[in-house]
Design an enzyme around this catalytic site. Sequence first.
Site, PDB file in Angstrom:
ATOM      1  N   CYS A 113       0.811  -1.228   0.000  1.00  0.00           N
ATOM      2  CA  CYS A 113       0.000   0.000   0.000  1.00  0.00           C
ATOM      3  C   CYS A 113       0.841   1.273   0.000  1.00  0.00           C
ATOM      4  O   CYS A 113       0.329   2.354  -0.284  1.00  0.00           O
ATOM      5  CB  CYS A 113      -0.950   0.022   1.187  1.00  0.00           C
ATOM      6  SG  CYS A 113      -1.975  -1.443   1.284  1.00  0.00           S
ATOM      7  N   HIS A 236      -3.380   7.226   2.869  1.00  0.00           N
ATOM      8  CA  HIS A 236      -3.775   5.937   2.293  1.00  0.00           C
ATOM      9  C   HIS A 236      -5.146   5.571   2.866  1.00  0.00           C
ATOM     10  O   HIS A 236      -5.385   5.704   4.066  1.00  0.00           O
ATOM     11  CB  HIS A 236      -2.729   4.878   2.644  1.00  0.00           C
ATOM     12  CG  HIS A 236      -3.175   3.485   2.346  1.00  0.00           C
ATOM     13  ND1 HIS A 236      -3.761   3.152   1.145  1.00  0.00           N
ATOM     14  CD2 HIS A 236      -3.142   2.347   3.086  1.00  0.00           C
ATOM     15  CE1 HIS A 236      -4.069   1.855   1.172  1.00  0.00           C
ATOM     16  NE2 HIS A 236      -3.706   1.355   2.330  1.00  0.00           N
ATOM     17  N   ASN A 266     -10.195  -0.228   0.351  1.00  0.00           N
ATOM     18  CA  ASN A 266      -8.735  -0.103   0.339  1.00  0.00           C
ATOM     19  C   ASN A 266      -8.212  -0.627  -1.006  1.00  0.00           C
ATOM     20  O   ASN A 266      -8.257  -1.829  -1.254  1.00  0.00           O
ATOM     21  CB  ASN A 266      -8.161  -0.912   1.505  1.00  0.00           C
ATOM     22  CG  ASN A 266      -6.647  -0.865   1.562  1.00  0.00           C
ATOM     23  OD1 ASN A 266      -5.991  -0.377   0.646  1.00  0.00           O
ATOM     24  ND2 ASN A 266      -6.093  -1.387   2.636  1.00  0.00           N
TER      25      ASN A 266
HETATM   26  O1  UT7 Z   1      -3.465  -1.245   3.660  1.00  0.00           O
HETATM   27  C1  UT7 Z   1      -3.152  -1.944   4.839  1.00  0.00           C
HETATM   28  C2  UT7 Z   1      -4.151  -3.026   5.014  1.00  0.00           C
HETATM   29  N1  UT7 Z   1      -4.712  -3.279   6.280  1.00  0.00           N
HETATM   30  C3  UT7 Z   1      -5.248  -2.422   7.164  1.00  0.00           C
HETATM   31  O2  UT7 Z   1      -5.158  -1.241   7.101  1.00  0.00           O
HETATM   32  C4  UT7 Z   1      -5.998  -3.064   8.301  1.00  0.00           C
HETATM   33  C5  UT7 Z   1      -5.816  -2.361   9.623  1.00  0.00           C
HETATM   34  N2  UT7 Z   1      -6.759  -2.893  10.568  1.00  0.00           N
HETATM   35  C6  UT7 Z   1      -8.069  -2.571  10.561  1.00  0.00           C
HETATM   36  O3  UT7 Z   1      -8.491  -1.787   9.735  1.00  0.00           O
HETATM   37  C7  UT7 Z   1      -8.952  -3.174  11.619  1.00  0.00           C
HETATM   38  O4  UT7 Z   1      -8.164  -3.876  12.545  1.00  0.00           O
HETATM   39  C8  UT7 Z   1     -10.035  -4.122  11.029  1.00  0.00           C
HETATM   40  C9  UT7 Z   1     -11.080  -3.302  10.290  1.00  0.00           C
HETATM   41  C10 UT7 Z   1      -9.425  -5.141  10.129  1.00  0.00           C
HETATM   42  C11 UT7 Z   1     -10.749  -4.840  12.181  1.00  0.00           C
HETATM   43  O5  UT7 Z   1     -11.297  -3.902  13.085  1.00  0.00           O
HETATM   44  P1  UT7 Z   1     -11.048  -4.097  14.657  1.00  0.00           P
HETATM   45  O6  UT7 Z   1     -11.792  -3.029  15.340  1.00  0.00           O
HETATM   46  O7  UT7 Z   1      -9.567  -4.165  14.883  1.00  0.00           O
HETATM   47  O8  UT7 Z   1     -11.749  -5.474  14.917  1.00  0.00           O
HETATM   48  P2  UT7 Z   1     -11.137  -6.800  15.552  1.00  0.00           P
HETATM   49  O9  UT7 Z   1     -10.105  -7.391  14.687  1.00  0.00           O
HETATM   50  O10 UT7 Z   1     -10.794  -6.453  16.965  1.00  0.00           O
HETATM   51  O11 UT7 Z   1     -12.397  -7.759  15.517  1.00  0.00           O
HETATM   52  C12 UT7 Z   1     -13.564  -7.504  16.267  1.00  0.00           C
HETATM   53  C13 UT7 Z   1     -14.586  -8.596  16.009  1.00  0.00           C
HETATM   54  C14 UT7 Z   1     -14.014 -10.012  15.978  1.00  0.00           C
HETATM   55  O12 UT7 Z   1     -14.923 -10.838  16.668  1.00  0.00           O
HETATM   56  P3  UT7 Z   1     -14.603 -11.353  18.158  1.00  0.00           P
HETATM   57  O13 UT7 Z   1     -13.361 -12.172  18.014  1.00  0.00           O
HETATM   58  O14 UT7 Z   1     -14.426 -10.121  18.965  1.00  0.00           O
HETATM   59  O15 UT7 Z   1     -15.839 -12.131  18.482  1.00  0.00           O
HETATM   60  C15 UT7 Z   1     -14.028 -10.393  14.523  1.00  0.00           C
HETATM   61  O16 UT7 Z   1     -14.216 -11.757  14.308  1.00  0.00           O
HETATM   62  O17 UT7 Z   1     -15.186  -8.399  14.716  1.00  0.00           O
HETATM   63  C16 UT7 Z   1     -15.219  -9.638  14.002  1.00  0.00           C
HETATM   64  N3  UT7 Z   1     -15.145  -9.371  12.572  1.00  0.00           N
HETATM   65  C17 UT7 Z   1     -16.230  -9.140  11.813  1.00  0.00           C
HETATM   66  N4  UT7 Z   1     -17.526  -9.090  12.098  1.00  0.00           N
HETATM   67  C18 UT7 Z   1     -18.379  -8.813  11.094  1.00  0.00           C
HETATM   68  C19 UT7 Z   1     -14.048  -9.296  11.797  1.00  0.00           C
HETATM   69  N5  UT7 Z   1     -14.397  -9.015  10.525  1.00  0.00           N
HETATM   70  C20 UT7 Z   1     -15.741  -8.911  10.513  1.00  0.00           C
HETATM   71  C21 UT7 Z   1     -16.679  -8.628   9.506  1.00  0.00           C
HETATM   72  N6  UT7 Z   1     -17.977  -8.590   9.837  1.00  0.00           N
HETATM   73  N7  UT7 Z   1     -16.323  -8.391   8.237  1.00  0.00           N
END
Ligand code: UT7
Length: 311
Positions: A113, A236, A266
């Site tokens: 990215c 980004h 993204n």
């Molecule tokens: O260009 C670089 C590429 N990557 C990035 O920039 C990613 C950077 N990270 C992020 O943007 C965030 O960490 C995410 C958007 C990926 C995730 O958000 P978060 O607030 O960090 O959520 P989390 O990983 O703490 O997950 C929270 C919950 C989990 O459930 P449990 O384990 O708490 O029960 C996940 O399983 O949300 C769940 N979850 C979803 N639920 C519904 C993860 N993906 C999804 C989804 N829909 N698509």
Amino acid sequence: MKAAGILGIAKYTPEKIVTNADLEKIMDTSDEWIRTRTGIEERRIAEDSMDTSHMAFLAAEKAIANANITAEDLDLILVATVTPDQPFPTVACMLQERLGAKKAAAMDISAACAGFMYGMITAKQFIETGAYKHVLVVGVEKLSKVTDWNDRNTAVLFGDGAGAAVIGPVSEGKGILSFELGADGTGGKHLYQDEYIIMNGREVFKFAVRQMGESSINVLEKAGLSKEDVDFLIPHQANIRIMEAARERLNLPVEKMSKTVHKYGNTSAASIPISLVEELEAGKIKDGDLIVMVGFGGGLTWGAIALRWGR
Ligand code: UT7
């Protein structure tokens, strides 16, 4: 030393829109979760027949026209992508043929990215030394082909698209004023491609929040400028929460930050040039404005530029 700036810029985004509601039908997710956690509402997905090099071409030919040059004026083509059509020939070489850019050298840059920042900063060196006059830098991704559509952790985040810019000499005081590039291979394990993209979202999130803010401040300091001088931040477009953290670090009002993540998701290396084009099309960027562009990605990699808009 000559100053290096943007002579022309354009984007290509695929027609097909995939909304959060569409994703609800194929995986266990919700529009509410995706919007509140990422800011994404929809993304563009390229047809099977539209490969990375084709999207690159559609953005590049418009950028060349926008710069008022022809493809034969190009000295170098740099394509930032982690989703090339194949390992080689590179997308840059395919583009060179398609554009008819006969005298241009060509190579791909792989910095995820942060790729467009790596490309622009590489181009700057050739322009400043006077070695080259016109360098085409393209950020392009077809992430949909390396997305595991059964993995809700990643599938909701990404989109396809391309942005292209012609970098060339501009008048003193304009163009790229300062830059920062960096990498931390120890964090490679948090975001990589095996068959598909695999990501530790929380770790990438923490890194991104820290790095976007720090790199933005660093390029301002290097240019002898301060937060108050910034007219526009082009981060980004990975996640609105990460972007907001960078904006707050610079004390900028909401209207001074580019936001296209809700429309395109993204798009990795393409997100910064796509956003810049959207702001230009909306008439929000004026001659002489100070723009900070900042990106981060898998590798881990990062890059930032302070740029004075205009020729
Ligand atoms: O260009 C670089 C590429 N990557 C990035 O920039 C990613 C950077 N990270 C992020 O943007 C965030 O960490 C995410 C958007 C990926 C995730 O958000 P978060 O607030 O960090 O959520 P989390 O990983 O703490 O997950 C929270 C919950 C989990 O459930 P449990 O384990 O708490 O029960 C996940 O399983 O949300 C769940 N979850 C979803 N639920 C519904 C993860 N993906 C999804 C989804 N829909 N698509």
